[in-house]
Design a protein around this motif. Structure first.
Motif, PDB file in Angstrom:
ATOM      1  N   PRO A   1      48.736  -2.602   0.258  1.00 19.77           N
ATOM      2  CA  PRO A   1      49.311  -3.234   1.461  1.00 19.77           C
ATOM      3  C   PRO A   1      48.476  -3.006   2.723  1.00 19.77           C
ATOM      4  O   PRO A   1      48.590  -3.764   3.693  1.00 19.77           O
ATOM      5  CB  PRO A   1      50.689  -2.581   1.580  1.00 19.77           C
ATOM      6  CG  PRO A   1      50.643  -1.367   0.752  1.00 19.77           C
ATOM      7  CD  PRO A   1      49.606  -1.567  -0.301  1.00 19.77           C
TER       8      PRO A   1
ATOM      9  N   THR B   1      61.004   1.296   7.970  1.00 22.62           N
ATOM     10  CA  THR B   1      60.694   0.133   7.142  1.00 22.62           C
ATOM     11  C   THR B   1      61.947  -0.682   6.859  1.00 22.62           C
ATOM     12  O   THR B   1      61.891  -1.903   6.839  1.00 22.62           O
ATOM     13  CB  THR B   1      60.064   0.559   5.808  1.00 22.62           C
ATOM     14  OG1 THR B   1      60.369   1.912   5.585  1.00 22.62           O
ATOM     15  CG2 THR B   1      58.598   0.309   5.803  1.00 22.62           C
ATOM     16  N   THR B   2      63.054   0.010   6.647  1.00 22.68           N
ATOM     17  CA  THR B   2      64.284  -0.700   6.327  1.00 22.68           C
ATOM     18  C   THR B   2      64.692  -1.606   7.477  1.00 22.68           C
ATOM     19  O   THR B   2      64.963  -2.788   7.285  1.00 22.68           O
ATOM     20  CB  THR B   2      65.412   0.309   6.053  1.00 22.68           C
ATOM     21  OG1 THR B   2      64.861   1.383   5.303  1.00 22.68           O
ATOM     22  CG2 THR B   2      66.527  -0.335   5.284  1.00 22.68           C
TER      23      THR B   2
ATOM     24  N   ARG C   1      62.364  -4.587   7.761  1.00 21.46           N
ATOM     25  CA  ARG C   1      62.611  -5.609   6.769  1.00 21.46           C
ATOM     26  C   ARG C   1      63.894  -6.372   7.070  1.00 21.46           C
ATOM     27  O   ARG C   1      63.948  -7.579   6.928  1.00 21.46           O
ATOM     28  CB  ARG C   1      62.679  -4.939   5.403  1.00 21.46           C
ATOM     29  CG  ARG C   1      62.695  -5.908   4.263  1.00 21.46           C
ATOM     30  CD  ARG C   1      62.048  -5.345   3.040  1.00 21.46           C
ATOM     31  NE  ARG C   1      60.660  -5.000   3.266  1.00 21.46           N
ATOM     32  CZ  ARG C   1      59.672  -5.872   3.229  1.00 21.46           C
ATOM     33  NH1 ARG C   1      59.917  -7.134   2.987  1.00 21.46           N
ATOM     34  NH2 ARG C   1      58.434  -5.488   3.430  1.00 21.46           N
TER      35      ARG C   1
ATOM     36  N   ARG D   1      58.489  -7.877  -2.352  1.00 24.24           N
ATOM     37  CA  ARG D   1      57.569  -6.859  -2.876  1.00 24.24           C
ATOM     38  C   ARG D   1      57.792  -5.520  -2.218  1.00 24.24           C
ATOM     39  O   ARG D   1      57.473  -4.493  -2.763  1.00 24.24           O
ATOM     40  CB  ARG D   1      56.125  -7.321  -2.716  1.00 24.24           C
ATOM     41  CG  ARG D   1      55.507  -7.011  -1.359  1.00 24.24           C
ATOM     42  CD  ARG D   1      54.463  -8.009  -1.023  1.00 24.24           C
ATOM     43  NE  ARG D   1      54.901  -8.662   0.206  1.00 24.24           N
ATOM     44  CZ  ARG D   1      54.196  -8.653   1.311  1.00 24.24           C
ATOM     45  NH1 ARG D   1      53.016  -8.130   1.342  1.00 24.24           N
ATOM     46  NH2 ARG D   1      54.672  -9.206   2.416  1.00 24.24           N
ATOM     47  N   GLY D   2      58.354  -5.516  -0.984  1.00 22.25           N
ATOM     48  CA  GLY D   2      58.587  -4.238  -0.327  1.00 22.25           C
ATOM     49  C   GLY D   2      59.762  -3.511  -0.950  1.00 22.25           C
ATOM     50  O   GLY D   2      60.319  -3.942  -1.957  1.00 22.25           O
ATOM     51  N   ARG D   3      60.123  -2.419  -0.363  1.00 21.79           N
ATOM     52  CA  ARG D   3      61.304  -1.719  -0.875  1.00 21.79           C
ATOM     53  C   ARG D   3      62.501  -2.175  -0.063  1.00 21.79           C
ATOM     54  O   ARG D   3      62.429  -2.295   1.152  1.00 21.79           O
ATOM     55  CB  ARG D   3      61.130  -0.206  -0.696  1.00 21.79           C
ATOM     56  CG  ARG D   3      59.898   0.324  -1.345  1.00 21.79           C
ATOM     57  CD  ARG D   3      59.947   1.823  -1.324  1.00 21.79           C
ATOM     58  NE  ARG D   3      61.081   2.288  -2.099  1.00 21.79           N
ATOM     59  CZ  ARG D   3      60.989   2.561  -3.376  1.00 21.79           C
ATOM     60  NH1 ARG D   3      59.854   2.434  -3.991  1.00 21.79           N
ATOM     61  NH2 ARG D   3      62.037   2.962  -4.037  1.00 21.79           N
TER      62      ARG D   3
ATOM     63  N   ARG E   1      47.664  -5.268   6.212  1.00 23.99           N
ATOM     64  CA  ARG E   1      47.878  -4.708   7.553  1.00 23.99           C
ATOM     65  C   ARG E   1      46.599  -4.791   8.372  1.00 23.99           C
ATOM     66  O   ARG E   1      46.630  -5.084   9.566  1.00 23.99           O
ATOM     67  CB  ARG E   1      48.349  -3.259   7.450  1.00 23.99           C
ATOM     68  CG  ARG E   1      49.845  -3.140   7.700  1.00 23.99           C
ATOM     69  CD  ARG E   1      50.293  -1.719   7.548  1.00 23.99           C
ATOM     70  NE  ARG E   1      50.960  -1.528   6.279  1.00 23.99           N
ATOM     71  CZ  ARG E   1      51.034  -0.377   5.630  1.00 23.99           C
ATOM     72  NH1 ARG E   1      50.454   0.694   6.135  1.00 23.99           N
ATOM     73  NH2 ARG E   1      51.660  -0.295   4.511  1.00 23.99           N
TER      74      ARG E   1
ATOM     75  N   SER F   1      52.857  -5.693  -6.234  1.00 26.69           N
ATOM     76  CA  SER F   1      52.946  -4.331  -5.701  1.00 26.69           C
ATOM     77  C   SER F   1      51.699  -3.533  -6.051  1.00 26.69           C
ATOM     78  O   SER F   1      51.503  -2.448  -5.501  1.00 26.69           O
ATOM     79  CB  SER F   1      54.212  -3.636  -6.199  1.00 26.69           C
ATOM     80  OG  SER F   1      54.632  -4.146  -7.413  1.00 26.69           O
TER      81      SER F   1
ATOM     82  N   THR G   1      63.889   5.423   1.122  1.00 24.90           N
ATOM     83  CA  THR G   1      63.178   4.559   2.055  1.00 24.90           C
ATOM     84  C   THR G   1      63.106   5.219   3.432  1.00 24.90           C
ATOM     85  O   THR G   1      64.058   5.866   3.854  1.00 24.90           O
ATOM     86  CB  THR G   1      63.922   3.219   2.199  1.00 24.90           C
ATOM     87  OG1 THR G   1      64.514   2.916   0.952  1.00 24.90           O
ATOM     88  CG2 THR G   1      62.983   2.135   2.609  1.00 24.90           C
TER      89      THR G   1
ATOM     90  N   LYS H   1      66.997  -3.505  -4.776  1.00 25.23           N
ATOM     91  CA  LYS H   1      65.879  -4.081  -5.516  1.00 25.23           C
ATOM     92  C   LYS H   1      66.002  -3.774  -7.001  1.00 25.23           C
ATOM     93  O   LYS H   1      65.780  -4.626  -7.862  1.00 25.23           O
ATOM     94  CB  LYS H   1      64.574  -3.512  -4.973  1.00 25.23           C
ATOM     95  CG  LYS H   1      63.352  -4.075  -5.647  1.00 25.23           C
ATOM     96  CD  LYS H   1      62.099  -3.576  -4.979  1.00 25.23           C
ATOM     97  CE  LYS H   1      60.884  -4.082  -5.693  1.00 25.23           C
ATOM     98  NZ  LYS H   1      59.661  -3.690  -5.004  1.00 25.23           N
TER      99      LYS H   1
END
Lengths: 299, 295
Positions: A188, B14-15, B18, A102-104, A192, A184, B10, A108
């Motif tokens: 979020p 975050t990258t 992940r 679901r994240g980036r 958290r 999505s 991005t 994707k």
């Protein structure tokens, strides 16, 4: 006619209606309404009345004929036996995968694009591919034989499994993309916040995300089920249309186009629609119960 | 594909986060394994049709004996593909045009106005999408045959309109909601009538939405099997129906020419898909879901 003076009764009525939101702009709706009445509602009610006017017998004799013949009656069960597990598997498999994605992340868009491919290919092409790929001399069986996982080719086409796989191939991407967009849509920050309060991954999923996702899952299940329930081409092509995959849509088709018994075909179509709506109603009822219950628990 | 090249903006943190998670958890490996297994099988399904269509003879071996393109010529002649593709294009263009003409004004009213009975009307528009095509297709085909409209192209177009118009309404509604109603009011104050507002103000603003729903309806119409199958006559088959007939009558013709036809159908769908993905989000191809703005 809109220029009528304020004293005239016509203008009076127009004014009263306009206050309720009815005015000339609603004419824009008329073509669509004529369309839906002429091409959807009228045929539907025509079919409904036709199903009560069988070629011989009383008004309910076509329905009685369907339910008294085990070969015909069995099609309901056959269809459900294919459609329910396929829809369930598609939705259940989509949840963890969508949760993971679901994240980036890089690629994707590529994954979602690739997933759209089987949906656009449709069941006819999937059926043709499955016949080649899963057939006794297809690549799938060759790999199984080459790695000596099996001793002789597994029979995966022209039976239940062929239809099942074709429904998974077209249905899973559909379910996945829907679940992904529902996921999505969940804020979020909620998760958290739960993490800050010390909830681990499992608790966050079962107590925050899943309850919020449940209505979306129910909708996804319904849409996937509708697709699976009306399975027709793959049931003929990769299934065994005379036996274990003689689905109800096939029975309706045969009545209409092979026996030319339109009243009977309409009756089967009505039964089919009714069974489908019952399942959807059950799922939606469960959905409303589940959702209110969990929100109450959270509050 | 050109559509996949745009890199998502991005944030670096975050990258890396992940990435770390993916390498850390075995569950992630299982998930990715399932996805890759799915894609491998999908690839196998598509590739086996593709390879077979170019193969000379392919029996109990990994790959065909030799390669040839003659099956395409055969399929083209045997299945009268030129005529079939012409019909497919004609039907699709007619369905797209008509469903936009009918659907967009209705979507406008449903998005902007509230009036008595709106919920009922909305539900009626939603029903054709929720019902399986066979369920309403059989009564619809019966009615169309009664009026002599089925068995030719008009029947195919009319039947395909049934799910298309609601689909246009559903996809257009969010686009219409995005337009500021004050623009219409301003146009009205400057003396524009309803028609002028529609043609000179709303339509230019709605072009992205109209393109999106047009391409979605196009993809669905070209791929729609059941309704076309029930209403088409011998001269009005679309490609997918012709493919079905050639498959269910297999044994008469070589497997490879059926495969060649399937490849022609696939490439047509893929071209449409690449075009579609320039204008719409992948999820929109599936259903109308409110997508979160990318941030």
């Amino acid at each position: 006619m809109s220029d009528a003076g304020p004293g005239r009764p016509l203008a009076h009525w127009q004014h009263r209606l306009a206050e309720r939101g009815v005015d000339r702009q609603l004419w824009l709706l008329v073509p669509a309404l004529i369309f839906v009445v002429a091409l959807f509602l009228y045929p539907f009610f025509y079919g409904l009345t036709l199903s009560f006017q069988p070629t011989n017998g009383g008004p309910f004799s076509d329905y009685a004929r369907f339910f008294s013949d085990a070969y015909e009656r069995g099609t309901i069960w056959i269809t459900l036996r294919i459609a329910l597990p396929a829809a369930l598997l598609n939705v259940l498999a989509a949840v963890p995968i969508a949760y993971r994605m679901r994240g980036r992340f890089r690629g994707k868009r590529l994954v979602t694009t690739l997933l759209v491919v089987p949906i656009t290919l449709g069941t006819v092409l999937t059926a043709q591919g499955l016949l080649n790929f899963l057939g006794p001399t297809g690549w799938f069986n060759r790999i199984l034989l080459a790695t000596s996982l099996v001793d002789e080719p597994v029979r995966l086409t022209h039976n239940y499994w062929g239809v099942f796989f074709s429904l998974v191939i077209t249905g899973f991407p559909f379910a996945f993309l829907l679940v992904l967009s529902y996921l999505s849509g969940i804020d979020p920050t909620l998760e958290r916040a739960a993490a800050t309060l010390g909830a681990d991954w499992r608790r966050r999923f079962t107590q925050i995300t899943l309850p919020l996702l449940m209505p979306g899952l129910a909708t996804t299940f319904c849409l996937t089920f509708v697709l699976a329930f009306s399975v027709f081409p793959s049931a003929v092509l990769v299934g065994n249309p005379a036996g274990e995959t003689r689905v109800i849509s096939l029975a309706a088709y045969q009545a209409a186009y092979e026996q030319y018994d339109y009243p009977y075909a309409s009756a089967i179509a009505m039964i089919m629609g009714f069974v489908e709506l019952v399942i959807i109603a059950v799922v939606l009822a469960a959905r409303s119960r589940f959702y209110t219950g969990s929100t109450g628990g959270k509050g | 594909m050109a559509t996949t090249t745009e890199a998502p903006p991005t944030r670096p943190s975050t990258t890396t986060e992940r990435r770390r998670r993916i390498t850390a958890r075995p569950a992630a490996w299982i998930v990715w394994g399932v996805v890759i297994f799915f894609f491998l099988n999908l690839l196998g399904v598509v590739a086996s049709v593709l390879v077979s269509s170019f193969g000379q003879r392919w029996f109990d071996t990994w790959l065909p004996d030799g390669y040839t393109t003659r099956w395409y010529g055969r399929a083209w002649d045997e299945f009268a593909l030129l005529q079939v593709i012409t019909v497919t294009l004609q039907v699709s263009v007619l369905v797209v045009g008509l469903s936009l003409l009918i659907g967009v004004p209705a979507a406008y009213v449903l998005a902007r106005r509230s009036f008595p009975g709106k919920r009922v009307i909305f539900l009626v528009f939603l029903l054709p999408i929720l019902m399986p095509p066979i369920t309403y297709g059989i009564p619809l085909a019966t009615v169309l045959y009664k009026f002599g409209l089925a068995g030719n192209m008009s029947g195919v177009v009319l039947a395909n309109l049934v799910p298309s118009v609601p689909f246009v309404i559903l996809t257009m509604t969010p686009f219409i909601e995005q337009i500021d109603p004050r623009m219409e009011s301003a146009a009205r104050m400057c003396g524009a009538g309803l028609r002028t507002v529609f043609l000179r103000v709303l339509t230019p603003l709605l072009v992205p939405g109209i393109l999106a729903s047009a391409i979605l309806v196009l993809v669905r119409t070209v791929g729609m099997f059941e309704l076309t199958f029930l209403t088409a006559g011998p001269d009005s088959q679309t490609l997918v129906v012709a493919l079905y007939y050639s498959m269910s009558a297999s044994g008469i013709r070589a497997q490879q020419s059926v495969d060649a036809m399937a490849v022609i159908y696939t490439s047509m769908m893929l071209v449409l898909l690449v075009v579609a993905l320039r204008y719409v989000n992948p999820t929109q191809l599936v259903a109308r879901v409110k997508d979160e703005p990318e941030h």
